[in-house]
Design an enzyme around this catalytic site. Structure first.
Site, PDB file in Angstrom:
ATOM      1  N   SER A   1     -11.061  -1.415  12.575  1.00  0.00           N
ATOM      2  CA  SER A   1     -10.540  -2.008  11.106  1.00  0.00           C
ATOM      3  C   SER A   1      -9.759  -3.385  11.521  1.00  0.00           C
ATOM      4  O   SER A   1     -10.358  -4.395  12.073  1.00  0.00           O
ATOM      5  CB  SER A   1     -10.049  -1.131  10.339  1.00  0.00           C
ATOM      6  OG  SER A   1      -9.812  -1.395   8.991  1.00  0.00           O
TER       7      SER A   1
ATOM      8  N   HIS B   1     -15.895   4.201   6.003  1.00  0.00           N
ATOM      9  CA  HIS B   1     -14.948   3.102   7.260  1.00  0.00           C
ATOM     10  C   HIS B   1     -14.490   4.304   8.349  1.00  0.00           C
ATOM     11  O   HIS B   1     -13.186   4.668   8.310  1.00  0.00           O
ATOM     12  CB  HIS B   1     -13.988   2.635   6.245  1.00  0.00           C
ATOM     13  CG  HIS B   1     -13.025   1.690   7.090  1.00  0.00           C
ATOM     14  ND1 HIS B   1     -13.675   0.634   7.624  1.00  0.00           N
ATOM     15  CD2 HIS B   1     -11.599   1.639   7.287  1.00  0.00           C
ATOM     16  CE1 HIS B   1     -12.687  -0.089   8.112  1.00  0.00           C
ATOM     17  NE2 HIS B   1     -11.773   0.181   8.045  1.00  0.00           N
TER      18      HIS B   1
END
Length: 695
Positions: free
Chosen positions: A555, A670
């Site tokens: 991320s 995610h």
């Protein structure tokens, strides 16, 4: 009116002008990879996945490592972490028989037994088979204080967007014609049995540019969603608007938060039929209510009522007195130069605070006595990471966890009287740690700032620069990297002779708001300099060398290692770049990207693109540079950080003739996957890659 029509026609014609399209394609020839489910894009993904899997699966360690990792993920010796709801402890559990998981519960009294009797509330595998959807469980919101109804959040493939359905916890079934919200990045909270406070996709104009709701409404049972009453409307440029009901023994508070940016907001509380804006700094973090006290965490110094309250402090005030103009706050916690507030929560009569001192956790219990806060340190284990797991609204009992790099995670229970702390569950030693040691070093960054970092290695390791070493970092959003136990790192890396290091760089939350703010926007390069300084320090201590040093981040951490790839390819021989941000020119136009402009800046503003452009990995790739062979990983279902960041970076490297590995899971949101099998495949590919590149 005609003038607007003409302008609209001109704008429309420009969109379809071949010269404009050609110019746009020349700027970025890989825009087609931004079409998440585009046929051409998915064919590209399929081909890259196949090439990566075919090569890495040939490694002799692949099959035994996959089996070992999957066994850890499916282990029945894992801790079933509880969520306290009424008389029950709820838990979500996945294993080889239940790959999508069981949402289950047991009576709290039975939870303490070695083998609790679990009652299945919802079987996600059965639900997925029945409805033909790849459901992932994303949690539930319970009706207070009866807890007989809840709102279940279900995600297709693990994405952030969820479908919300009302569920009967007595009958253990979905409520027919109950509350229902279709797929969206919704927020929802019970006001009472027949009313919800909601934010969702109400149609055109109801979302922000970040893709989150900008309208908070009250929705009454039995009425159409279109008839919900608007409570507050934010701006389209806001990050989002969220409403919630805070239930305390004293009263219920209806709260609406207008998140202007990731770090600034306006908070409102419903009094009667009016929303009252709280007179607090935009960058203060509203912390809710406890025993009629309003709690605030300060992100900068605040002078009010003749007093200055320090950055990073937790302060409180009687809410009723505050509404009448009083600004004489009580200080609950004030940080020092090397300490910070990690988080806090409440029980019926106590405020529990987690403090971090030089990246080591401490737990405190505060009570309000005669208007003054009185605190005591809880006798929790030291020199590790503590996490508050579950608290009870109706008593002072709670659970917390403790772990460090070599000590498996344990779950502790503190009874309501607080007199005896008991270890009630513990992970086994998944890997042999008796010959390992943990050291904390400090490196001087480019500007002289001292950056701490941890090293986990064998006691027998020779300091000759030849140790395969994995350096992990994040450095963003005020998130602290704490010393936790990772069974996967142990079995897949440490047991194979690898060294593991974690950098506590600026941008994180290790030392409070000032540590985070030191690397915001135009100062982002400091985080990258910090990480490079730690890498150089590992080399200086002869723990490793560039030939044997790899880095990993996901991320925001994917951006970090992406920058390291392009700025300092000489320092590393392996890079795992997971669910990353890489195209910082377009990040704010992709999915939730606009919400992070408070962290990175706005690339559409020339003065801000001027500093972003200096580090944006996608724009700084060069054909004439030599890069380590990077591994990009992402997921098709990631609706937070767009998978095109990894896709386009890999495609551009390919066009320049640079080798790489690429793997994109079709599920996972995610993260790395929805099922343990998916997670095991991703983790095995990553660790086999490290063994191949660094050994």
């Amino acid at each position: 009116m005609k003038r607007f029509i003409c302008l609209s026609m001109i704008f429309t014609s420009l969109l379809f002008c071949p010269s404009v399209l050609c110019s746009r394609q020349e700027d970025d020839p890989f825009l087609w990879l931004e079409e998440v489910n585009g046929e051409k894009a998915l064919e590209w993904v399929k081909a890259k996945n196949a090439a990566t899997v075919a090569e890495l699966q040939q490694h002799p360690d692949y099959i035994p490592l996959y089996n070992r990792i999957l066994a850890v993920l499916n282990s029945k010796e894992r801790i079933a972490f509880p969520s306290l709801v009424g008389e029950y402890a709820y838990n979500f559990w996945q294993d080889e028989k239940n790959p999508r998981g069981l949402w289950r519960r047991t009576l709290l009294a039975d939870y303490f037994n070695p083998a609790p009797v679990w009652e299945t509330v919802l079987d996600l595998d059965e639900l997925s088979r029945r409805e033909g959807e790849p459901w992932a469980f994303k949690g539930a919101s319970y009706l207070y204080p009866a807890f007989d109804l809840c709102l279940v959040r279900l995600s297709r493939g693990g994405s952030d967007a969820t479908e919300i359905r009302e569920f009967d916890l007595v009958k253990k079934e979905f409520v027919k014609e109950g509350f229902y919200l279709p797929k969206a990045k919704s927020n929802v909270s019970w006001i009472n049995r027949n009313e919800l406070l909601i934010g969702t996709d109400f149609g055109p104009g109801s979302l922000t540019t970040s893709g989150y709701p900008r309208i908070a409404k009250i929705w009454r049972r039995g009425t159409p969603l279109s008839g919900a009453r608007t409570l507050y409307t934010g701006q389209e440029s806001d990050m989002g608007v969220r409403g919630g009901a805070i239930n305390t023994p004293e009263r219920q508070y209806i709260v609406v938060s207008r998140n202007i940016t990731f770090y600034t907001s306006n908070s409102f509380v419903m009094e009667g039929d009016k929303l009252i804006k709280l007179d607090i700094p935009d960058d203060a973090q509203f912390g809710g209510f406890f025993r009629n006290q309003m709690l605030l965490e300060l992100k900068s110094d605040w002078t009010t009522g003749g007093h200055t309250y320090k950055q990073g402090a937790l302060i409180s005030i009687d809410y009723g007195q505050f509404l009448m103009g009083d600004r004489n706050f009580a200080v609950v916690f004030t940080p020092s130069e090397r300490s910070s507030l990690v988080g806090f929560t409440t029980t019926k009569n106590a405020l529990l605070i987690l403090k971090l001192t030089n990246v080591v956790s401490e737990l405190f219990r505060y009570t309000l006595q005669d208007g003054q806060w009185v605190g005591e340190k809880i006798a929790a284990p030291e020199y590790g990471a503590i996490g508050l797991t579950a608290t009870d609204d109706f008593s002072d009992q709670y659970f917390f966890t403790y772990a460090n790099y070599l000590t498996p995670t344990s779950l502790y229970y503190v009874p309501a009287n607080g007199k005896k702390i008991a270890k009630v569950k513990s992970l086994p030693h998944y890997f042999n740690s008796k010959d390992l040691l943990v050291e904390q070093y400090e490196a001087a960054s480019k500007d002289g700032t001292v950056i701490p970092y941890f090293v986990v290695r064998s006691k027998k390791a020779k300091l000759n620069g030849a140790n395969p070493t994995l350096l992990y970092g994040y450095g963003g959003f005020e998130i602290a990297m704490q010393p936790g136990y990772s069974a996967i790192t142990g079995v897949a890396w440490l047991e194979k002779g690898g060294v593991y290091a974690v950098a506590n760089i600026r941008g994180g939350g290790e030392f409070g708001p000032k540590w985070h703010q030191a690397a915001l926007k135009e100062n982002r390069q400091r985080a990258f300099d910090d990480f490079a300084a730690v890498a150089e320090d590992l080399i200086r201590h002869k723990i490793t060398s560039p030939r044997h040093l790899g880095i990993e981040g996901g991320s925001n951490g994917g951006l970090l290692v992406g920058v390291m790839l392009t700025q300092r390819p000489d320092l590393f021989n392996a890079v795992i770049c997971s669910v990353p941000l890489l195209d910082m020119k377009r990040y704010n136009k992709l999915l939730a990207g606009a919400s992070w402009m408070g962290e990175y800046g706005n690339p559409d503003l020339p003065e801000e693109w001027a500093f972003i452009s200096k580090y944006s990995p996608y724009q700084n790739l060069a054909a004439d540079k030599k890069y380590p062979r990077v591994l990009f990983t992402t997921t098709t279902r990631d609706d937070r950080v767009h998978p095109s960041h990894a896709r386009k970076m890999a495609a551009k490297m390919e066009a320049m003739g640079h080798p790489f590995y690429y793997f994109e899971n079709t599920e996972g949101g995610h993260g790395s996957g929805v099922t343990n099998e998916q997670r095991a495949e991703m983790l095995t590919l990553e660790h086999v890659y490290l063994l191949k590149m660094l050994k």
